[in-house]
Design a protein around this motif. Structure first.
Motif, PDB file in Angstrom:
ATOM      1  N   ILE A 127       0.839  -1.208   0.000  1.00 39.15           N
ATOM      2  CA  ILE A 127       0.000   0.000   0.000  1.00 39.15           C
ATOM      3  C   ILE A 127       0.866   1.247   0.000  1.00 39.15           C
ATOM      4  O   ILE A 127       0.614   2.213  -0.743  1.00 39.15           O
ATOM      5  CB  ILE A 127      -0.946  -0.025   1.212  1.00 39.15           C
ATOM      6  CG1 ILE A 127      -1.982  -1.137   1.064  1.00 39.15           C
ATOM      7  CG2 ILE A 127      -1.644   1.323   1.412  1.00 39.15           C
ATOM      8  CD1 ILE A 127      -2.827  -1.366   2.293  1.00 39.15           C
ATOM      9  N   TYR A 128       1.937   1.236   0.859  1.00 40.16           N
ATOM     10  CA  TYR A 128       2.807   2.404   0.904  1.00 40.16           C
ATOM     11  C   TYR A 128       3.483   2.637  -0.458  1.00 40.16           C
ATOM     12  O   TYR A 128       3.619   3.782  -0.927  1.00 40.16           O
ATOM     13  CB  TYR A 128       3.872   2.231   1.989  1.00 40.16           C
ATOM     14  CG  TYR A 128       3.322   2.248   3.394  1.00 40.16           C
ATOM     15  CD1 TYR A 128       2.217   3.059   3.710  1.00 40.16           C
ATOM     16  CD2 TYR A 128       3.901   1.488   4.412  1.00 40.16           C
ATOM     17  CE1 TYR A 128       1.706   3.060   4.988  1.00 40.16           C
ATOM     18  CE2 TYR A 128       3.383   1.496   5.695  1.00 40.16           C
ATOM     19  CZ  TYR A 128       2.283   2.291   5.963  1.00 40.16           C
ATOM     20  OH  TYR A 128       1.781   2.306   7.242  1.00 40.16           O
ATOM     21  N   LEU A 129       3.931   1.526  -1.064  1.00 40.40           N
ATOM     22  CA  LEU A 129       4.604   1.657  -2.372  1.00 40.40           C
ATOM     23  C   LEU A 129       3.635   2.172  -3.433  1.00 40.40           C
ATOM     24  O   LEU A 129       3.986   3.034  -4.260  1.00 40.40           O
ATOM     25  CB  LEU A 129       5.178   0.288  -2.781  1.00 40.40           C
ATOM     26  CG  LEU A 129       5.960   0.268  -4.109  1.00 40.40           C
ATOM     27  CD1 LEU A 129       7.172   1.222  -4.034  1.00 40.40           C
ATOM     28  CD2 LEU A 129       6.425  -1.161  -4.414  1.00 40.40           C
ATOM     29  N   TYR A 130       2.410   1.681  -3.379  1.00 37.55           N
ATOM     30  CA  TYR A 130       1.398   2.124  -4.352  1.00 37.55           C
ATOM     31  C   TYR A 130       1.121   3.611  -4.178  1.00 37.55           C
ATOM     32  O   TYR A 130       1.002   4.355  -5.159  1.00 37.55           O
ATOM     33  CB  TYR A 130       0.112   1.307  -4.166  1.00 37.55           C
ATOM     34  CG  TYR A 130      -1.004   1.736  -5.107  1.00 37.55           C
ATOM     35  CD1 TYR A 130      -1.026   1.292  -6.442  1.00 37.55           C
ATOM     36  CD2 TYR A 130      -2.009   2.598  -4.676  1.00 37.55           C
ATOM     37  CE1 TYR A 130      -2.041   1.712  -7.289  1.00 37.55           C
ATOM     38  CE2 TYR A 130      -3.014   3.007  -5.525  1.00 37.55           C
ATOM     39  CZ  TYR A 130      -3.034   2.556  -6.848  1.00 37.55           C
ATOM     40  OH  TYR A 130      -4.033   2.968  -7.688  1.00 37.55           O
ATOM     41  N   GLN A 131       1.037   4.054  -2.894  1.00 40.07           N
ATOM     42  CA  GLN A 131       0.768   5.469  -2.643  1.00 40.07           C
ATOM     43  C   GLN A 131       1.899   6.352  -3.148  1.00 40.07           C
ATOM     44  O   GLN A 131       1.681   7.475  -3.588  1.00 40.07           O
ATOM     45  CB  GLN A 131       0.546   5.707  -1.146  1.00 40.07           C
ATOM     46  CG  GLN A 131      -0.782   5.178  -0.626  1.00 40.07           C
ATOM     47  CD  GLN A 131      -0.926   5.372   0.863  1.00 40.07           C
ATOM     48  OE1 GLN A 131       0.079   5.554   1.557  1.00 40.07           O
ATOM     49  NE2 GLN A 131      -2.166   5.327   1.341  1.00 40.07           N
ATOM     50  N   GLN A 132       3.139   5.820  -3.074  1.00 43.12           N
ATOM     51  CA  GLN A 132       4.287   6.604  -3.526  1.00 43.12           C
ATOM     52  C   GLN A 132       4.349   6.685  -5.058  1.00 43.12           C
ATOM     53  O   GLN A 132       4.658   7.736  -5.631  1.00 43.12           O
ATOM     54  CB  GLN A 132       5.585   5.991  -2.986  1.00 43.12           C
ATOM     55  CG  GLN A 132       5.728   6.121  -1.473  1.00 43.12           C
ATOM     56  CD  GLN A 132       6.940   5.361  -0.959  1.00 43.12           C
ATOM     57  OE1 GLN A 132       7.687   4.772  -1.766  1.00 43.12           O
ATOM     58  NE2 GLN A 132       7.107   5.365   0.357  1.00 43.12           N
TER      59      GLN A 132
END
Length: 730
Positions: free
Chosen positions: A499-504
């Motif tokens: 999720i964090y990678l997708y948000q970035q």
């Protein structure tokens, strides 16, 4: 009836004729012997008293001659040394050190020299122990210095400074005026903690040309004479006094002192003023008898009444060549010598009484032998007729009566044997019944104890099996959950990273995504998810610990000793009792204080030992609950409930487990019965009275150990378990 009375009248005068002359003869003979013994004893006592008192007087005089000659010998030695010029009177420092060395050799109180110039030096033992040096100049004020010394007699520091006018002191003036060795007056000084009471010997000194240089003096302590008199073997209540001619006490064997202290000054006592009533009485009676002590010029032997008791008193004048003129008085109570005589007199009286009793008894039995054979037979017949079959009549020397007595005794014996046999059979039967009843009581008690132990063992075994089964069934799903939580945590972390990678990488303003993010509160969800996973992990670990404790506690069916960790068993038991320990709305939490020692593995039956720990801890908690029932919540908070568990190794062979509480304790009568089967102080339904009895058997019989109870009412109870580290297997 008339014939019987006539026979009694004939018998009575015969008893008197037989008994009285015999008794009077014995009584008179013994009385004469006792009187002669008493008179001879008195004569012997008088001789013995004279010998003892003369011997004691000789001992005292010899001691006075020896003790009081020393000062004059020392003075003569010092005077000759000065006259020959070997001791320089002008060198006061050397003289002081010389006198100090003399004090080490002689048991004296003072050695010194006073010069015609007013100067002088000396060595003193004022406190009876430490030797100091005095050095004085010609004129006061503050002209005499007292020095402390080292162990070689060297001066160290000044410890006192006083005024001293040597030329006006009797210590100096009297021997100089006499021109020869004399005794000066007796000096007193209230030195702290050691009264200074001395006789002073003085001697004038001259140079080679016979010119007066001054005098040498030596003081000797008089209190030591009292110590000597107290050690004399005269009697427990005897007294020895030494008096001056003016009646002043010099020394006495009494425990009371020969002086008093008033206004910080020593005042010597007259014998008539002594605080010892015996000494005071002796002084008063001697003064009345002789008017003055000066008039006693020869040895006197007296017998005085002192305190309502006769005393032998022996007075001896004692003089020496230097002017001393004293009186030695010895007093010994007459009872000290008469004790044995009085004892012999009492013995004689007792012998007389004994002889009288023996004579009376002999006369009585003689009269019975002569007068009463028919009456005995008559009384025995009447007694048998009344039911008393235990009758045996002595055979008379009269032939006819003897034959009749034999027949009577044979008949009585036959009846007695018949009734005795019947009585013995009855007693034997009663004895067997009592013995059998006692055996049945013991068997019943043992059966009840065994039954209770079997029931308790079965209960604990069933409980162990149940607990083991439940623990096993719980453990499988818990292990599954606990094992998968780790993977769930890893998967969650992977998803969060995704999720964090997708948000970035794909940050967009898609309103639908924004709405969903706000709706689910994504940030809170991520944060709370981590907490939930941690809580689940802690919960499964807690369940596993409880399951492990249940499995440890349930080891009831192990038939062999096993080496286990005692602390593990304690903790398992405490975990099971958490519901009793934890805080409740009406009761604060019970504080568990652990004082664990470094214990090795202990060979035991783990399940049975856990059962003992459970019983003791439950009893402690019950006692604390009972205490709290009587207190308010605030009182409980101020003095909380506590259980202290202490373990240690004793003598490297034993392990000790002590469990104590701060409850009310128990009285002695309860503590003495705490291990008795079926004994309980709990209300009906709360206790069987078998817990501590079974615990005691488990520790003492199964583990060869000890279980002891210590309790103080109002303070609490402590149970101490001691078991061997290694069991001796037979």
């Amino acid at each position: 009836m008339n014939k019987s009375r006539f026979r009694h009248m004939k018998a009575f005068p015969l008893q008197i004729v037989l008994i009285v002359p015999f008794v009077l003869q014995i009584f008179g003979a013994v009385g004469l012997v006792g009187y002669l013994s008493f008179k001879n004893g008195q004569i012997a006592v008088n001789k013995l008293a004279d010998q003892l008192m003369e011997r004691t007087s000789d001992i005292v005089e010899q001691h006075l001659d020896s003790y009081l000659s020393t000062p004059h010998i020392v003075n003569q030695i010092n005077a000759e040394l000065i006259e020959m010029g070997l001791l320089d009177v002008r060198d006061r420092q050397t003289m002081g050190k010389y006198f100090w060395k003399q004090m080490q050799a002689y048991n004296l109180s003072y050695i010194g020299v006073g010069l015609a110039t007013g100067e002088g030096a000396g060595a003193a033992r004022y406190d009876g122990k430490t030797v100091t040096i005095d050095d004085w100049k010609a004129k006061p004020p503050k002209n005499i210095y007292t020095y402390a010394t080292d162990n070689q007699g060297n001066r160290k520091n000044v410890i006192n400074i006083l005024d001293w006018d040597n030329l006006s002191m009797p210590w100096y003036t009297e021997p100089v005026k006499a021109g020869k060795p004399i005794w000066s007056q007796i000096y007193t000084w209230n030195y702290p903690d050691n009264p200074y009471i001395v006789a002073s010997a003085g001697r004038p000194i001259y140079d080679k040309n016979k010119q007066l240089l001054g005098m040498v003096g030596t003081d000797i302590h008089l209190l030591k004479l009292s110590d000597f008199l107290r050690n004399l073997d005269i009697s427990d209540t005897g007294q020895v006094l030494i008096l001056e001619r003016n009646g002043l006490l010099i020394a006495n064997s009494s425990t009371q002192k020969a002086f008093t202290i008033a206004k910080n000054e020593i005042q010597r006592l007259q014998a008539t003023d002594s605080s010892d009533p015996v000494v005071q009485n002796i002084g008063q009676q001697l003064k009345q008898k002789f008017d003055s002590f000066q008039s006693i010029n020869k040895p006197e032997k007296l017998q005085l009444k002192l305190q309502k008791e006769s005393n032998f008193v022996y007075i001896t004048p004692w003089r020496d060549q230097y002017g001393l003129d004293w009186l030695v008085v010895i007093s010994v109570p007459e009872h000290a010598f008469m004790a044995q005589i009085n004892a012999n007199t009492n013995t004689t009286i007792m012998l007389c009484l004994g002889a009288l009793v023996v004579a009376t008894v002999m006369g009585y039995f003689t009269s019975r032998w002569i007068v009463y054979p028919i009456m005995r037979l008559n009384r025995a017949t009447q007694a048998m007729a009344s039911g008393n079959l235990d009758q045996l009549v002595d055979v008379s020397n009269i032939q006819e009566l003897g034959s009749l007595t034999h027949s009577f005794n044979y008949m009585a014996g036959q009846l007695q044997e018949s009734f005795s046999a019947l009585e013995n059979s009855k007693q034997a039967l009663e004895g067997r019944v009592e013995e059998r009843t006692a055996e049945l009581k013991n068997t019943l008690s043992e059966l009840q104890l065994t039954q209770a132990q079997v029931i308790q063992s079965e209960k604990m075994s069933s409980l162990g099996q149940l607990v083991a089964g439940v623990a096993h069934e719980i453990n499988n799903p818990v292990n599954f959950i606990h094992g998968n939580i780790t993977y769930l945590d890893e998967y969650t972390q992977d998803l969060l990273r995704m999720i964090y990678l997708y948000q970035q990488r794909h940050s967009s303003d898609d309103p639908e995504i924004q709405t969903l993010t706000e709706e689910i509160d994504l940030e809170f969800l991520i944060e709370d998810l981590q907490k939930m996973l941690n809580s689940m992990k802690m919960g499964t670990e807690r369940i596993r610990d409880i399951v492990l404790s249940l499995r440890n506690f349930s080891r009831m069916d192990e038939a062999e000793y096993k080496a286990v960790d005692i602390h593990e068993g304690i903790e398992s038991t405490l975990l099971i009792l958490q519901h009793r320990i934890k805080e409740k709305p009406d009761n604060p939490r019970i504080e568990i204080n652990r004082d664990y020692g470094n214990l090795p593995q202990v060979e035991c039956y783990p399940g049975q030992l856990n059962q003992v720990l459970m019983n003791i801890l439950v009893n402690a908690m019950d006692a604390l609950d009972e205490l709290n029932a009587r207190r308010t919540y605030e009182e409980i908070k101020e003095n909380p409930r506590k259980i202290t568990i202490r373990t240690s190794v004793r003598n490297s062979q034993w392990v000790e487990i002590a469990i104590s509480d701060n409850a009310m304790g128990m009285p002695k009568e309860v503590k003495n019965r705490i291990f008795d089967p079926f004994f309980t102080t709990k209300s009906v339904g709360k206790g069987t009275g078998m817990g501590m009895a079974i615990s005691y058997q488990i520790i003492t019989e199964k583990h060869n150990g000890k279980l002891e109870c210590f309790s103080t009412p109002g303070q609490g109870t402590e149970m101490i378990i001691q078991v061997p580290i290694q069991q001796q297997v037979c």
